[in-house]
Scaffold this motif. Structure first.
Motif, PDB file in Angstrom:
ATOM      1  N   LYS A  32      23.805  57.438  40.478  1.00 22.72           N
ATOM      2  CA  LYS A  32      23.717  57.121  41.905  1.00 22.72           C
ATOM      3  C   LYS A  32      24.169  58.351  42.686  1.00 22.72           C
ATOM      4  O   LYS A  32      25.005  59.124  42.206  1.00 22.72           O
ATOM      5  CB  LYS A  32      24.588  55.904  42.249  1.00 22.72           C
ATOM      6  N   ARG A  73      15.538  52.139  37.875  1.00 21.39           N
ATOM      7  CA  ARG A  73      16.161  52.626  36.642  1.00 21.39           C
ATOM      8  C   ARG A  73      15.305  52.428  35.397  1.00 21.39           C
ATOM      9  O   ARG A  73      15.115  53.376  34.616  1.00 21.39           O
ATOM     10  CB  ARG A  73      17.550  52.002  36.486  1.00 21.39           C
ATOM     11  N   ALA A 102      24.488  54.816  35.869  1.00 20.15           N
ATOM     12  CA  ALA A 102      24.394  54.541  37.310  1.00 20.15           C
ATOM     13  C   ALA A 102      24.786  53.093  37.596  1.00 20.15           C
ATOM     14  O   ALA A 102      23.947  52.296  38.011  1.00 20.15           O
ATOM     15  CB  ALA A 102      22.978  54.828  37.803  1.00 20.15           C
ATOM     16  N   THR A 103      26.058  52.787  37.356  1.00 25.62           N
ATOM     17  CA  THR A 103      26.555  51.413  37.575  1.00 25.62           C
ATOM     18  C   THR A 103      25.544  50.390  37.050  1.00 25.62           C
ATOM     19  O   THR A 103      25.228  49.402  37.690  1.00 25.62           O
ATOM     20  CB  THR A 103      26.890  51.141  39.071  1.00 25.62           C
ATOM     21  N   SER A 128      24.307  47.625  34.803  1.00 26.52           N
ATOM     22  CA  SER A 128      24.759  46.500  33.973  1.00 26.52           C
ATOM     23  C   SER A 128      23.797  46.236  32.816  1.00 26.52           C
ATOM     24  O   SER A 128      22.575  46.244  32.992  1.00 26.52           O
ATOM     25  CB  SER A 128      24.852  45.225  34.809  1.00 26.52           C
ATOM     26  N   ARG A 176      16.907  43.428  31.137  1.00 25.88           N
ATOM     27  CA  ARG A 176      16.718  44.885  31.103  1.00 25.88           C
ATOM     28  C   ARG A 176      16.502  45.377  29.682  1.00 25.88           C
ATOM     29  O   ARG A 176      15.786  46.355  29.459  1.00 25.88           O
ATOM     30  CB  ARG A 176      17.920  45.579  31.756  1.00 25.88           C
ATOM     31  N   GLY A 232      16.547  45.026  43.031  1.00 23.38           N
ATOM     32  CA  GLY A 232      16.592  45.424  41.616  1.00 23.38           C
ATOM     33  C   GLY A 232      17.981  45.394  41.015  1.00 23.38           C
ATOM     34  O   GLY A 232      18.169  45.817  39.884  1.00 23.38           O
ATOM     35  N   SER A 233      18.971  44.889  41.759  1.00 26.06           N
ATOM     36  CA  SER A 233      20.336  44.822  41.223  1.00 26.06           C
ATOM     37  C   SER A 233      20.610  43.430  40.662  1.00 26.06           C
ATOM     38  O   SER A 233      19.999  42.441  41.095  1.00 26.06           O
ATOM     39  CB  SER A 233      21.359  45.129  42.320  1.00 26.06           C
ATOM     40  N   THR A 234      21.557  43.356  39.753  1.00 20.00           N
ATOM     41  CA  THR A 234      21.999  42.050  39.277  1.00 20.00           C
ATOM     42  C   THR A 234      22.685  41.294  40.419  1.00 20.00           C
ATOM     43  O   THR A 234      22.659  40.069  40.456  1.00 20.00           O
ATOM     44  CB  THR A 234      22.998  42.189  38.108  1.00 20.00           C
ATOM     45  N   SER A 235      23.280  42.052  41.344  1.00 23.55           N
ATOM     46  CA  SER A 235      23.994  41.430  42.467  1.00 23.55           C
ATOM     47  C   SER A 235      23.045  40.563  43.300  1.00 23.55           C
ATOM     48  O   SER A 235      23.368  39.406  43.619  1.00 23.55           O
ATOM     49  CB  SER A 235      24.620  42.504  43.355  1.00 23.55           C
ATOM     50  N   TYR A 289      23.150  50.755  48.502  1.00 25.29           N
ATOM     51  CA  TYR A 289      24.351  50.115  49.055  1.00 25.29           C
ATOM     52  C   TYR A 289      24.849  50.837  50.295  1.00 25.29           C
ATOM     53  O   TYR A 289      25.473  50.221  51.154  1.00 25.29           O
ATOM     54  CB  TYR A 289      25.452  50.020  47.986  1.00 25.29           C
ATOM     55  N   THR A 298      28.129  43.251  45.800  1.00 26.05           N
ATOM     56  CA  THR A 298      27.798  43.962  44.557  1.00 26.05           C
ATOM     57  C   THR A 298      29.086  44.111  43.760  1.00 26.05           C
ATOM     58  O   THR A 298      30.071  43.409  44.028  1.00 26.05           O
ATOM     59  CB  THR A 298      27.101  45.314  44.811  1.00 26.05           C
ATOM     60  N   ASP A 299      29.094  45.048  42.804  1.00 25.44           N
ATOM     61  CA  ASP A 299      30.262  45.213  41.938  1.00 25.44           C
ATOM     62  C   ASP A 299      31.495  45.642  42.736  1.00 25.44           C
ATOM     63  O   ASP A 299      31.398  46.502  43.624  1.00 25.44           O
ATOM     64  CB  ASP A 299      29.959  46.274  40.879  1.00 25.44           C
ATOM     65  N   ILE A 322      32.143  49.405  43.082  1.00 27.04           N
ATOM     66  CA  ILE A 322      31.359  50.106  44.114  1.00 27.04           C
ATOM     67  C   ILE A 322      31.964  49.833  45.486  1.00 27.04           C
ATOM     68  O   ILE A 322      32.172  50.751  46.288  1.00 27.04           O
ATOM     69  CB  ILE A 322      29.890  49.629  44.084  1.00 27.04           C
ATOM     70  N   GLU A 380      30.052  42.410  34.905  1.00 28.87           N
ATOM     71  CA  GLU A 380      29.015  43.453  34.952  1.00 28.87           C
ATOM     72  C   GLU A 380      29.397  44.570  33.986  1.00 28.87           C
ATOM     73  O   GLU A 380      30.119  45.499  34.338  1.00 28.87           O
ATOM     74  CB  GLU A 380      28.885  44.011  36.382  1.00 28.87           C
ATOM     75  N   TYR A 424      28.957  47.866  32.304  1.00 30.34           N
ATOM     76  CA  TYR A 424      28.146  49.068  32.539  1.00 30.34           C
ATOM     77  C   TYR A 424      27.763  49.742  31.230  1.00 30.34           C
ATOM     78  O   TYR A 424      28.624  50.059  30.404  1.00 30.34           O
ATOM     79  CB  TYR A 424      28.918  50.097  33.376  1.00 30.34           C
TER      80      TYR A 424
HETATM   81  N1  GLU Z   1      25.831  46.697  38.227  1.00 31.73           N
HETATM   82  C1  GLU Z   1      24.841  46.022  38.982  1.00 31.73           C
HETATM   83  C2  GLU Z   1      23.430  46.343  38.510  1.00 31.73           C
HETATM   84  O1  GLU Z   1      23.255  47.037  37.587  1.00 31.73           O
HETATM   85  C3  GLU Z   1      24.949  46.278  40.462  1.00 31.73           C
HETATM   86  C4  GLU Z   1      25.124  47.723  40.844  1.00 31.73           C
HETATM   87  C5  GLU Z   1      23.824  48.470  40.988  1.00 31.73           C
HETATM   88  O2  GLU Z   1      22.867  47.964  41.585  1.00 31.73           O
HETATM   89  O3  GLU Z   1      23.797  49.613  40.526  1.00 31.73           O
HETATM   90  O4  GLU Z   1      22.469  45.865  39.028  1.00 31.73           O
END
Ligand code: GLU
Length: 276
Positions: free
Chosen positions: A40, A87, A101-102, A104, A109, A153-156, A176, A193-194, A197, A221, A223
């Motif tokens: 990121k 990603r 890149a953070t 999860s 995935r 596209g985030s898990t959040s 973000y 989000t996480d 972050i 989450e 990483y």
């Molecule tokens: N860790 C979470 C994810 O992979 C949220 C942070 C992000 O979007 O990078 O989706």
């Protein structure tokens, strides 16, 4: 690796590698080669491109350590921005060799990419303006009046829609930092989000006293380092590097350096569980 070289550069690299071998030098056979790593660019404490064009954060230090174990010097790393929604494609298209890149680790995935790790356990949370008190627990979230911001596209974002707040008015932005602007402008009530972050944003000098984390601990989450699906050799090498990073104290050093100032409770290094 994936870096596409011109014929001349490739020939030069071969010549360089040959020279290094002939001299008995070269540390692990990657001489003259480069590695591209997705991070990121806008997440302080994790992955941030500074005004001076430097890269800093926990993910950057972890990735630099891993790259070194793979035989690459810091100068051989090309950093590429890896927004949440891009990603899997960056890996699948060969645009990057690794992603830190953070990111999860999730079963969905893993249909598309493989992971090494995990190397950090974060938890989903909310960041609100200091004077905002309408939400204090998980059961307050599923409210159509609540304007939440998260990233495509985030898990959040996924968790909000599928798990704890399907009724909330979720705005999905590209990054973000865009959500943060929305929070400052009062276009949204909260960013979700996480916690790792969110703590980084809250502790920035320019944000002192403006925001608070709610500490809701909405998810786990883990990483991971993303890599090409099925590349078990790379997965093993990265796992070995991550293990060494924890054992020699580097993990703790990086965590303290990047999360300490934000007061983020990063916990213990998680057990490495990814395997083929
Ligand atoms: N860790 C979470 C994810 O992979 C949220 C942070 C992000 O979007 O990078 O989706």
């Amino acid at each position: 690796m994936t870096l596409r070289k011109s014929g001349i550069a490739a020939a030069a690299a071969v010549a360089l590698a040959f020279t290094a071998t002939a001299c008995g030098g070269g540390d692990s056979g990657s001489d003259g080669d480069e590695i591209t790593i997705g991070i990121k660019f806008d997440q302080p404490g994790l992955g941030l491109k500074t005004k001076d064009g430097d890269y800093t954060g926990f993910d950057v230090d972890v990735a630099t350590y891993v790259a070194k174990e793979l035989g690459y010097k810091a100068k051989d790393i090309t950093w590429k921005e890896a927004p949440s929604a891009d990603r899997e494609n960056l890996i699948k298209n060969g645009d990057v060799d690794l992603i830190a890149a953070t990111y999860s680790i999730t079963p969905e995935r893993k249909e598309e990419v493989s992971f090494a790790g995990p190397y950090l356990m974060a938890h989903q949370d909310l960041l609100v303006r200091k004077d905002y008190n309408d939400v204090s627990q998980e059961s307050d979230l599923n409210d159509s009046e609540l304007k939440l911001c998260s990233v495509t596209g985030s898990t959040s974002a996924q968790n909000v829609k599928n798990e704890f707040a399907p009724k909330a008015d979720l705005q999905e932005y590209g990054t973000y930092s865009q959500c943060l602007t929305g929070l400052e402008n009062k276009a949204v009530d909260a960013i979700t989000t996480d916690d790792s972050i969110l703590a980084g944003y809250a502790s920035q000098d320019s944000h002192q006293g403006k925001f608070k984390l709610l500490g809701l601990n909405l998810s786990d989450e883990p990483y991971g380092i993303g890599l090409e699906k099925g590349d078990t050799e790379m997965q093993k090498k990265v796992n070995d590097a991550l293990r060494k990073m924890v054992e020699d104290g580097s993990w703790k050093k990086f965590a303290e350096k990047h999360f300490g100032p934000a007061g983020y409770d990063y916990g213990e290094a998680p057990e490495i569980t990814e395997k083929s």
